[in-house]
Structure formats: C-alpha cells, structure tokens
Design a protein around this motif. Structure first.
Motif, short mmCIF file in Angstrom:
data_model
loop_
_atom_site.label_atom_id
_atom_site.label_comp_id
_atom_site.label_asym_id
_atom_site.label_seq_id
_atom_site.Cartn_x
_atom_site.Cartn_y
_atom_site.Cartn_z
N LEU A 69 64.78 53.27 110.09
CA LEU A 69 63.93 53.41 111.26
C LEU A 69 64.53 54.43 112.23
CD1 LEU A 69 61.33 52.14 112.26
CD2 LEU A 69 62.67 50.41 113.45
N SER A 91 57.30 56.32 108.59
CA SER A 91 57.31 55.08 109.36
C SER A 91 55.92 54.44 109.38
CB SER A 91 57.80 55.35 110.78
OG SER A 91 57.00 56.35 111.36
N PHE A 92 55.93 53.14 109.10
CA PHE A 92 54.71 52.33 109.09
C PHE A 92 53.66 52.84 108.10
CE2 PHE A 92 56.81 52.01 113.22
CZ PHE A 92 57.21 50.69 113.11
N ARG A 93 54.12 53.49 107.05
CA ARG A 93 53.25 53.91 105.94
C ARG A 93 53.79 53.30 104.64
NH1 ARG A 93 50.90 58.89 107.57
NH2 ARG A 93 50.23 58.47 109.72
N TRP A 94 52.93 53.25 103.63
CA TRP A 94 53.41 52.72 102.35
C TRP A 94 54.50 53.61 101.77
CZ3 TRP A 94 53.39 55.14 97.64
CH2 TRP A 94 52.61 56.29 97.52
N GLY A 96 56.86 54.87 103.38
CA GLY A 96 58.12 54.38 103.97
C GLY A 96 58.62 53.17 103.21
N ALA A 97 57.68 52.31 102.81
CA ALA A 97 58.08 51.15 102.00
C ALA A 97 58.70 51.63 100.70
CB ALA A 97 56.86 50.27 101.73
N THR A 169 62.16 46.70 103.99
CA THR A 169 60.76 47.12 104.10
C THR A 169 60.14 46.65 105.41
OG1 THR A 169 60.62 46.89 101.70
CG2 THR A 169 58.55 47.12 102.89
N VAL A 173 58.94 49.46 107.96
CA VAL A 173 57.52 49.80 108.01
C VAL A 173 56.63 48.62 108.42
CG1 VAL A 173 57.72 51.67 106.38
CG2 VAL A 173 57.25 49.37 105.54
N THR A 180 51.23 48.57 104.52
CA THR A 180 52.62 48.32 104.12
C THR A 180 52.86 46.89 103.69
OG1 THR A 180 53.32 47.73 106.35
CG2 THR A 180 53.42 50.08 105.74
#
Lengths: 232, 356
Positions: A69, A91-94, A96-97, A169, A173, A180
């Motif tokens: 993060l 960030s805060f997207r799949w 990112g996961a 995760t 995200v 996410t």
C-alpha cells in the motif's frame, strides 16, 4: 449450478481464479530468473536478494500488504509513477490483488525451482558446452527441460498460495465485491454477517474442489514429465 | 586432428593447489591416458583441456591455438563422461545429433552422420529409444557416438568405463581402442585403472598429488619406472617392496636377514634403500638354495591362467605370480629366487637408482 452459487459468489470465484492465474503467470519468468541467479550466480548482494525473496514467507501478510500500500498505492512512489506513466493502477483493483498474491507466492515458486536446479546433473550442461552450445542454448535446450518438474511444482504452489491469500490482499486492495473480493475475503465477509454460513460453506467447498483439481493436475503432469526425464 | 600441448599448468581452488605445474605433450593422433589415484588432479586437468575449469596459470594449446580463455564450445573437442551425460528427454538419435543441430546442419546430413556413427557402434536399432531404455554399455556407446558425430580435433574421455561391470569394461576397452585406430583422432583419456591405461594407451601420463610422476609408453613405465610411486602404481598385482640398508653382503633387512644383490648398486654402504620386484619375477626354488628369499606360503589364489601366492618373508608380505599350477598348501616353507635384471632399487626419496 447457477442455482447453487449466487451471482456474487460466482464473481468471487471468477476473480479468485483470475487473480491466481495472473499472479502465477506473471511471477513465472522472474521466478525462474531469480532461482537461477540464487542457485548458480556468484554476485555481490546474493545473500541479501535471497533474504528479500524469502521475506514474504516469514513476514505477517498484513505487513506485506501495508508495504504494498505504501509503495504501490496511489500516493506511493512506485504506484504514482506507474499510474502517471503507464496508466497501470494496482490499489483497490484486482491487479493489485494479483500483485499481492504473486509476491506472497514468490518464495514458494523460487524454492521449488531452485531445488530442481540443484538436482540437475551439471555434467549434462558441461557436455552440451563441449558439443558446441553456448550458455544460453545450454539453459534452453538442456537445463530448462530438466527443471520442468520443479517449475510445475512451483507454479502449483504459487497458484494455491494465491487462491488462499488473505492478509496481504485485504490490506492492500480491500474487499470490494466485483473488483477485489476473492474466495477467502468473500468467505470472511459471509461469516461476518448473520445467515451467511450457507454462502461461506458453499465457497469453502468450491475452494477445496479447486485446490484438489490443481494438485491432481500438477501431479499428473509431474508424473508424465518425470517418466520422460528418468534415466532408469 | 591436432596436437595438444600443456605447459606449466597450475590449478588452485582458493588456497588449495590441485595441479602443481604439469607439462604434457600429446602428438597428433596419439592416444594418451592420464592415470593416477583419485585426487591426483587427472580429471581436473582433463576438464581444463575441455574448458570446464579455469586455468590458474600456464598454457594449453590445441594445434597452434592458445585456448586458455576459449569457451568450451569453440575448442573443437568432444568429451565423454563417466555418467554418460545423455539427455534423458532426447532420443538416441537426437542425443547423437546434438552438435549438428547446434551447428544448424541440414537434416539430411544429420541423418547420414548419425546413421554412420550408429552403424559403426551397433546402435542402428536403438536410434528411436530414450536413454532410460538402454543398458549401461549401450548408453556408453551412445555417448561415444555423440562425440564421434561432433568430429572434433580432440576426444576427451573422463573415466568412461567406470560405471560398467568388469566383463563389459574389457569389451569396451577393446572397442574404444579399435575406434581410435580407425578414426586416429587425438585422444586424452582419464582413468584410475592402470590396466585400462596399460592396455589402451600409446602413452601414459602417471599423475600423483598434482604433478606428473612419469610419462612414457606402457611397457616403458612397467619395465623402467622412474620412482617407487610409478613402480607400485603400474602393474597388478603390484610390485613387492622390501626396505633395507645397503651393506657389503647386500641389503640388510630390519630383521637382521640379508638380501643378496646381483650387483653393487650405485649407492654408499649404509644408504637406506628399497628393493622392488614384480610378482612374476620371483620364481620358486628348493628351500635353502643360496641367494633365495625364504618364505612361508600364506594364501594361494589360483585363477586358472596363473597362480598368485601371498607369502610371508623377512621383509614382510610378498606377492608371487606363477605361470604354472602348484601343489603348495598354506604354511609350506618355500624359497623365492628373483629373476636377474628384473629387480629395482629405489633410494630413500623413492627415485629408482638401479635395476639389477
């Protein structure tokens, strides 16, 4: 099947598979490269790299997520650079996961490949050299085929780790349905709400089925490869 | 084909010196065997010729070309390994064609050359098999075939027969020798087995502790070993050694007995010397014959072809090889007469100073 899982649940399964496959695929080439460097290379900083690669194995996942993060968030140095120059947002997207899962599974991937590299008979590579192959060819034609079992094992481990990844995760995200929310975070959500036990149980069963499927597929492939590579 | 010249070669791994200044000249077409006990540096030297180990100092040339820093792929060599080093994921044909594929040779040429080599090694029916489907001897042949197809200036063999059983080893020995006589490619062959060295080599290089003890034709080494190490290493069963001090009467043994010598050796009385004689140069004589070594039979080993006796004598235990069959029993007292002109004397540094 549609009646069995709700559309939201299907979405979580889909995101989980997408995240896990992406994490596994994206970490494969770097994983092979780092495994080769750590196993065969003699360079300054090798020990430090070794520690760095293994850190996700021992750090609390929340710490990894928080560091992601800080680094890859919208305001983080790497995150803002990528967003501005390449239009890539984690960030805060799949995606990112997938990044979080790739990092958490990376040490497992690297270790599996390293182990199979260590067991490669160096004479096979030596022989290729004396027969006229340059080092890159030796790697492609001799070493790589011989370490396929290790690569397969590493891929399964990386995939399984990604399917189960939770702490990093959710910290990096969050748990956004449809973007996410993966299997573990969806299960977590279900057990937080009254009456969610049914959903949690259904996703748990799906999770178990996917894991068994991945393990069987890799066992089957590994057995085939091993038979092909055996010298006896 | 080419000659190989090795000049003042040294190799160290960190502070540990493995090869301590070795000079070897290998003529074009010659079959040279590097032999010595394990740890003598012979395999390291071979790997340096192959380019698989760096040279610490000294020069290696193939033909006129200094190859110290030339990568293995450009040295125009082919190496056969003890473990065969066949590619498990390739068929016999693909293994043998490996060097041609790297060169990008046309398919037709690949097939022809692999086919020719396979025919000469009796592998034609096995071309579609994988290494795991072959016996040890067949794998060895494939490894040789792969080297032959490469058509190199120099063949390098690293203990190629050590993984085979005794009978197959003898057969392959003859095959490799015949192959060399046919191809006449310069060959450097490493083994710890002095029988292999004696039977196959044009020239033997005996190595020990990182140095060359002696270089010569097999029988030259056998008949005129330069020192005690070579004398003991070459020949099986090994040469007998008896330590003593030179006196007017002969070689005085620690037990007080005296071993008569045929000639006065070039050493002063009182010198510590070692008397060496090969097992086949001791003959049975009636007990008590003057000039003989009295002994008691300990073990009798008949092989059919000859009989090996292990006997207890004044200077210790001796091995005797007799061509004839004997009716002796353990405990019998016998006398041994050394064959004239066949016993060697070594000084206290181990150097041969005389053959009597």
């Amino acid at each position: 099947m549609n009646t069995w899982l709700s559309p939201e649940e299907w979405t979580a399964v889909g995101i989980s598979l997408k995240v896990a496959f992406t994490a596994m695929a994206a970490s494969l080439l770097p994983g092979i490269a780092i495994a080769v460097a750590l196993e065969r290379g003699r360079f300054w900083g090798r020990a430090a790299l070794d520690v760095l690669v293994h850190l996700p194995l021992v750090l609390p996942p929340v710490v990894v997520g928080y560091l992601l993060l800080l680094g890859f968030g919208k305001k983080g140095p790497i995150g803002s650079f990528l967003a501005e120059n390449l239009g890539v947002v984690f960030s805060f997207r799949w995606t990112g996961a997938a990044l979080a899962c790739a990092i958490m599974g990376f040490p497992l991937l690297v270790r599996a490949i390293r182990l199979s590299l260590a067991s490669v008979d160096r004479k096979l590579e030596d022989a290729a050299g004396t027969l006229g192959a340059n080092p890159a060819w030796v790697f492609l034609v001799v070493t790589l085929p011989l370490i396929v079992p290790g690569i397969l094992a590493g891929m399964v481990l990386s995939f399984a780790k990604a399917m189960g990844e939770f702490g990093a995760t959710i910290t990096f995200v969050s748990n956004i349905p449809g973007e996410t929310q993966t299997l573990p975070t969806a299960i977590y959500t279900f057990i937080q709400i009254p009456g969610g036990e049914g959903g949690a149980m259904r996703l748990t069963i799906v999770s178990i089925l996917i894991s068994i499927g991945a393990l069987s597929a890799s066992e089957w492939m590994a057995r085939r490869v091993r038979r092909r590579l055996s010298t006896r | 084909m080419a000659n190989v010249s090795i000049r003042e070669i040294r190799k160290s791994f960190g502070p540990v010196s493995i090869i301590k200044g070795v000079d070897v000249d290998i003529a074009d077409g010659e079959f040279v065997i590097l032999v010595g006990p394990s740890g003598c540096g012979k395999s390291t030297l071979l790997r340096m010729i192959a380019g698989l180990e760096d040279v610490t100092s000294g020069e290696i040339r193939i033909g006129d070309r200094l190859i110290n820093d030339v990568p293995p792929k450009n040295r125009d060599i082919a190496m056969v390994f003890q473990s065969y080093a066949l590619y498990p994921h390739m068929t016999v044909a693909d293994n043998m064609a490996f060097s041609l594929k790297l060169k990008g040779a046309p398919k037709a040429e690949q097939q022809k050359r692999v086919g020719d080599a396979a025919a000469s090694l009796g592998l034609t029916d096995l071309l579609d098999r994988y290494p795991r489907q072959l016996s040890g001897g067949q794998r060895q042949r494939v490894a040789m075939g792969r080297a032959i197809v490469r058509d190199p200036q120099v063949f390098l063999f690293d203990e190629p027969l050590s993984n085979l059983d005794a009978k197959l080893r003898v057969a392959m020995r003859a095959e490799i020798k015949e192959l060399h006589q046919r191809l006449k490619t310069t060959t450097v062959y490493v083994t710890h087995d002095q029988i292999e060295a004696m039977t196959m080599a044009d020239k033997i290089v005996v190595m020990h502790d990182g140095i060359v003890e002696q270089v010569g034709a097999p029988l030259e080494l056998y008949d005129r070993p330069r020192n005690r190490f070579v004398a003991g290493f070459i020949g099986s069963p090994a040469m007998n050694f008896i330590d003593g001090t030179l006196s007017d009467a002969g070689l005085a043994l620690p037990s007080g007995a005296v071993l008569a010598l045929h000639h006065q050796p070039p050493a002063a009385n009182g010198s510590k010397l070692t008397y060496g004689i090969r097992p086949e140069h001791l003959q049975l004589a009636p007990a008590g014959t003057p000039g003989t070594i009295p002994a008691v039979v300990a073990v009798i080993e008949p092989t059919g072809l000859d009989t090996t006796l292990i006997v207890k004598a004044e200077g210790g235990s001796l091995t005797v090889v007799l061509r004839e069959r004997v009716t002796l029993r353990p405990g019998d007292a016998i006398a041994l007469r050394p064959v004239p002109e066949q016993s060697h004397l070594f000084d206290e540094h181990g150097t041969r100073i005389a053959t009597l």
